[in-house]
Design an enzyme around this catalytic site. Structure first.
Site, PDB file in Angstrom:
ATOM      1  N   GLU A  32      41.242  41.436  34.033  1.00  0.00           N
ATOM      2  CA  GLU A  32      40.894  40.083  33.592  1.00  0.00           C
ATOM      3  C   GLU A  32      41.000  39.872  32.096  1.00  0.00           C
ATOM      4  OE1 GLU A  32      36.815  42.201  34.093  1.00  0.00           O
ATOM      5  OE2 GLU A  32      38.900  42.399  34.753  1.00  0.00           O
ATOM      6  N   ASP A  89      32.124  17.547  26.392  1.00  0.00           N
ATOM      7  CA  ASP A  89      31.430  17.639  27.675  1.00  0.00           C
ATOM      8  C   ASP A  89      30.752  16.326  28.063  1.00  0.00           C
ATOM      9  OD1 ASP A  89      32.220  20.258  27.435  1.00  0.00           O
ATOM     10  OD2 ASP A  89      30.269  20.962  26.730  1.00  0.00           O
ATOM     11  N   HIS A 119      40.269  46.868  33.585  1.00  0.00           N
ATOM     12  CA  HIS A 119      39.884  45.453  33.697  1.00  0.00           C
ATOM     13  C   HIS A 119      41.142  44.577  33.617  1.00  0.00           C
ATOM     14  CE1 HIS A 119      35.438  45.660  33.412  1.00  0.00           C
ATOM     15  NE2 HIS A 119      35.695  46.821  32.858  1.00  0.00           N
ATOM     16  N   LYS A 166      35.211  25.263  30.197  1.00  0.00           N
ATOM     17  CA  LYS A 166      35.527  24.346  29.103  1.00  0.00           C
ATOM     18  C   LYS A 166      36.974  23.879  29.133  1.00  0.00           C
ATOM     19  CE  LYS A 166      33.978  22.543  25.131  1.00  0.00           C
ATOM     20  NZ  LYS A 166      32.668  21.893  24.944  1.00  0.00           N
ATOM     21  N   GLY A 180      30.322  46.351  35.672  1.00  0.00           N
ATOM     22  CA  GLY A 180      28.904  46.286  35.339  1.00  0.00           C
ATOM     23  C   GLY A 180      28.485  47.519  34.561  1.00  0.00           C
ATOM     24  N   CYS A 236      36.461  48.189  38.060  1.00  0.00           N
ATOM     25  CA  CYS A 236      35.614  49.104  37.289  1.00  0.00           C
ATOM     26  C   CYS A 236      34.391  49.508  38.115  1.00  0.00           C
ATOM     27  CB  CYS A 236      35.224  48.479  35.953  1.00  0.00           C
ATOM     28  SG  CYS A 236      34.642  49.699  34.740  1.00  0.00           S
ATOM     29  N   TYR A 237      33.183  49.052  37.766  1.00  0.00           N
ATOM     30  CA  TYR A 237      32.027  49.395  38.589  1.00  0.00           C
ATOM     31  C   TYR A 237      32.237  48.920  40.022  1.00  0.00           C
ATOM     32  CZ  TYR A 237      27.295  49.926  40.329  1.00  0.00           C
ATOM     33  OH  TYR A 237      26.213  50.310  41.078  1.00  0.00           O
TER      34      TYR A 237
END
Length: 527
Positions: A185, A241, A183, A383, A66, A93-94
């Protein structure tokens, strides 16, 4: 309009809870976990009371990054129950900083900042590095921090460090608490996905039981329970979608579903015919096909401002949809292809507005006067998961694998006034371009490819004569989520072949350009 009740998938699925502190890449954490078959949800850090967490029954909790600083008095904190629950916790991180601060460590600002690629030295081992990083190795990661931990909380030890972050990876094995300053991710941390999988599978004990086959069966039962004997209408665009939502709902309730396809005359070549053939003929879904192209193109006459175009198309879409829906005698439910990112963004961690770059590409908004309950079977999916579900439902690859296409269609790929002639001209250009991409076997390697009809005329020479015709631009980008994008590196041979076909086969075009702008600073679409 009544929204559906907040609901999670069947209780038998293992799940991980991600508490969001406002990072721009929090969604990537969820995507990485879903890729390993682990169901997870993202909640704002301040919307996770103990009762809600208990009801969700996660097997572990991840605290996201964040923009705030733990050193500020009013900065966000993890709910105390996170540490009282006995669950494994991973802070990123944060998330690592507030974890350390709340457990008795010290976080300070004003030290060496690290942004972007960095290298850490692995000085120990722990459960999340098992089989991924070896002690003594030097590994690449992605950092984005200004503050850092200067004193560890009791029970923690250092597993890896960098020049700017001496506590880049920390572990408390007894309590199953872990923290990374980097990070894991993002793709710029090459082994980050494996580190996250070690947390979910080795530390939290997940087995990876989240599959599209299971989701399909559970959602069919959920739709039947929600709808009962009611009638459902679905606005079908032909995109991924709405198509997947329609087929899934039809599998659940059959002829209780009616799809309404509003043809605004701004689709690509052959797409309207494909939509009708696929849903009416192949899936035997009740489909109303309303050709409203004269209405749309008539009201777009003389309009050049892109936002005004969007508003006109959105308003007309709603009006035509309501007309057709009223002819049916009304309905009890409105089906939408809402995805999980839409849900996440509607409840941001900070609650603050984001800058509006331009109106969303989806056509129109919801008619305020429609008193129907929403059916949103895809609201738990990303998605890529929607595409996987579409393949599970045997929807043709031409639809499931289709590049993103804006709701206003070709209208925002024609800067300036939109007419039937300009739309037809662009359709022919776009058709040649996509045909060549498919022939070259490149379609699936590209996130989005399209042509733009430029509002300029240029001098050209064809044969022995002078031409003064329009120019077009070709665009192709690679991306993972549409948030950022890079130009696709076509060979000059390919571009020359496409340009040659366009100027020779499309009367009215005498110049072809290729847009090499990334996002940012540009956007993917031109308007």
């Amino acid at each position: 309009m009544t929204p559906p009740a907040d609901s999670a998938p069947a209780q038998r699925h293992e799940r991980i809870l991600i508490l969001d502190f406002g990072s721009q890449v929090t969604q990537l954490i969820a995507r990485r976990l879903r890729e390993t078959g682990v169901y997870c949800e993202i909640w704002p850090f301040n919307a996770a009371p103990e009762a809600r967490i208990r009801a969700f029954a996660p097997k572990g909790i991840i605290l996201s990054g964040g923009p705030a600083s733990v050193t500020e008095g009013e900065s966000p904190r993890a709910p105390e129950y996170v540490f009282a629950s006995g669950l494994p916790v991973l802070g990123i991180c944060y998330g690592q900083q507030t974890l350390a601060h709340q457990l008795g460590g010290t976080v300070e600002g004003g030290h060496a900042r690290e942004f972007g690629r960095a290298f850490i030295d692995v000085t120990g081992d722990c459960a999340i590095t098992q089989g991924v990083w070896a002690k003594g190795a030097r590994e690449q990661v992605w950092m984005s921090h200004g503050d850092r931990i200067t004193q560890l909380p009791p029970g923690f030890r250092v597993v890896a460090s960098s020049e700017g972050a001496p506590f880049a990876l920390i572990a408390d094995d007894a309590r199953h608490y872990y923290g990374t300053m980097f990070h894991p991710e993002v793709v710029h941390t090459p082994h980050g996905a494996q580190l996250l999988k070690n947390f979910t599978h080795l530390v939290c004990g997940c087995t990876g039981d989240w599959t599209m086959g299971a989701f399909r069966a559970e959602m069919v039962q959920k739709i039947r329970a929600q709808v009962g004997g009611g009638r459902v209408v679905c606005g079908l665009s032909g995109g991924v979608d709405s198509s997947v939502a329609a087929v899934l709902i039809h599998e659940a309730i059959g002829d209780q579903l009616t799809c309404i396809y509003v043809d605004h005359g701004l689709m690509r070549s052959g797409e309207s015919e494909q939509v009708v053939a696929t849903f009416r003929d192949r899936f035997n879904i009740r489909l109303i096909h309303r050709d409203a192209s004269d209405l749309f193109l008539g009201q777009l006459s003389g309009v050049t401002d892109p936002e005004q175009k969007r508003k006109i198309i959105g308003r007309l879409f709603i009006e035509v949809f309501e007309e057709e829906q009223n002819k049916l005698g009304g309905a009890d439910f409105l089906a939408q292809g809402t995805l999980y990112p839409d849900v996440i963004e509607s409840v941001s961690a900070t609650g603050g507005p984001s800058v509006t770059i331009k109106s969303h590409h989806n056509v129109g908004g919801l008619p305020e006067g429609m008193r129907m309950t929403l059916v949103e079977p895809l609201r738990e999916l990303f998605k890529d998961e929607v595409r996987a579900l579409g393949r599970e439902l045997a929807i043709p690859e031409a639809i499931v694998g289709r590049h993103p296409f804006p709701g206003p269609g070709l209208a925002i790929r024609i800067p300036g006034e939109v007419t039937r002639d300009t739309a037809d001209l662009l359709r022919r250009v776009d058709s040649i371009y996509l045909e060549e991409i498919r022939t070259a076997g490149l379609y699936d390697a590209i996130w989005q490819a399209f042509a733009v009809l430029l509002p300029v005329r240029t001098v050209g020479v064809m044969g022995d004569g002078r031409t003064y015709d329009q120019a077009c631009a070709l665009r192709a980008v690679t991306s993972t989520d549409g948030m950022t994008a890079d130009v696709y590196p076509f060979s000059m041979e390919f571009l020359s072949r496409v340009a040659n076909r366009i100027v020779n086969e499309v009367r009215g075009i005498n110049r072809v350009t290729y847009d090499i702008t990334s996002k940012p600073p540009g956007t993917i679409e031109w308007e």
